[in-house]
Design a protein around this motif. Sequence first.
Motif, PDB file in Angstrom:
ATOM      1  N   PHE A 125     -31.798  86.073   8.036  1.00 43.20           N
ATOM      2  CA  PHE A 125     -31.280  85.383   6.860  1.00 43.20           C
ATOM      3  C   PHE A 125     -29.843  85.795   6.546  1.00 43.20           C
ATOM      4  N   TYR A 126     -29.620  87.107   6.364  1.00 41.88           N
ATOM      5  CA  TYR A 126     -28.288  87.554   5.958  1.00 41.88           C
ATOM      6  C   TYR A 126     -27.260  87.418   7.082  1.00 41.88           C
ATOM      7  N   LEU A 133     -26.707  83.216   6.259  1.00 37.25           N
ATOM      8  CA  LEU A 133     -25.541  83.408   5.386  1.00 37.25           C
ATOM      9  C   LEU A 133     -24.264  83.723   6.172  1.00 37.25           C
ATOM     10  N   GLY A 134     -24.415  84.170   7.418  1.00 39.33           N
ATOM     11  CA  GLY A 134     -23.247  84.431   8.255  1.00 39.33           C
ATOM     12  C   GLY A 134     -22.529  85.725   7.931  1.00 39.33           C
ATOM     13  N   LEU A 135     -23.240  86.701   7.363  1.00 41.26           N
ATOM     14  CA  LEU A 135     -22.610  87.979   7.021  1.00 41.26           C
ATOM     15  C   LEU A 135     -22.512  88.862   8.256  1.00 41.26           C
ATOM     16  N   ASP A 155     -34.124  84.842  -0.769  1.00 48.86           N
ATOM     17  CA  ASP A 155     -34.118  85.359   0.590  1.00 48.86           C
ATOM     18  C   ASP A 155     -35.566  85.443   1.075  1.00 48.86           C
ATOM     19  N   PRO A 156     -35.816  85.796   2.333  1.00 47.60           N
ATOM     20  CA  PRO A 156     -37.196  85.825   2.827  1.00 47.60           C
ATOM     21  C   PRO A 156     -38.115  86.809   2.092  1.00 47.60           C
ATOM     22  N   ALA A 157     -37.551  87.799   1.405  1.00 41.49           N
ATOM     23  CA  ALA A 157     -38.354  88.759   0.642  1.00 41.49           C
ATOM     24  C   ALA A 157     -38.559  88.310  -0.801  1.00 41.49           C
TER      25      ALA A 157
END
Length: 139
Positions: A21-22, A26-28, A119-121
Motif C-alpha cells: 500500500f505505502y 501511494l508511491g512512497l 490503509d490495509p490495517a
Amino acid sequence: MTLPGFHLALPVDDLDHARAFYGDVLGLDQGRSADAWIDWNFHGHQLVTHVVAGHRGTAGHNPVDGHDVPVPHFGLLLTIKNFHVLADRLRAAGTEFVIEPYLRFAGEPGEQWTMFLLDPAGNALEFKAFRDESQVFAR
C-alpha cells in the motif's frame, strides 16, 4: 528534505500489505526496515509502519460538510495538482474511498479538495489541497 518535519509511528497488522500500500499504491520511497517495521518518506516526513499483531484501525466518525469523517486520521496537505495526481493513482489502484475526492467548503474560507481512505490495517488517511494555501488556518 527540509527539517523540521513530523515523525509518525503507525500500527499495521501485516508488513507485506503495508509495503504494497505505502510503497506501490501511494508511491512512497522506503527507507530503513527490519522484520517488524518500515520507514517511509512521507513527502519529506518520516512515517514508520510497525507491526502490531491483531491491530485493526478503528475509527469513529465526526460529521463535517455532510460527510462522516473518520476519526482518528492523519494525512498530508498537497498542491491541487498533486492532489489530483494522487486521486487518479488511487482510483487506478482500485482504492475504495471512505470519502471520494471532492471540493469541500466551496467559496468559503478554507476551500479545499479532500479525500479519505483506509490503509490495509484500517488506519484512516486524509489528503487535501487548498485553493489558497494562506487559508489553511482560516476561520
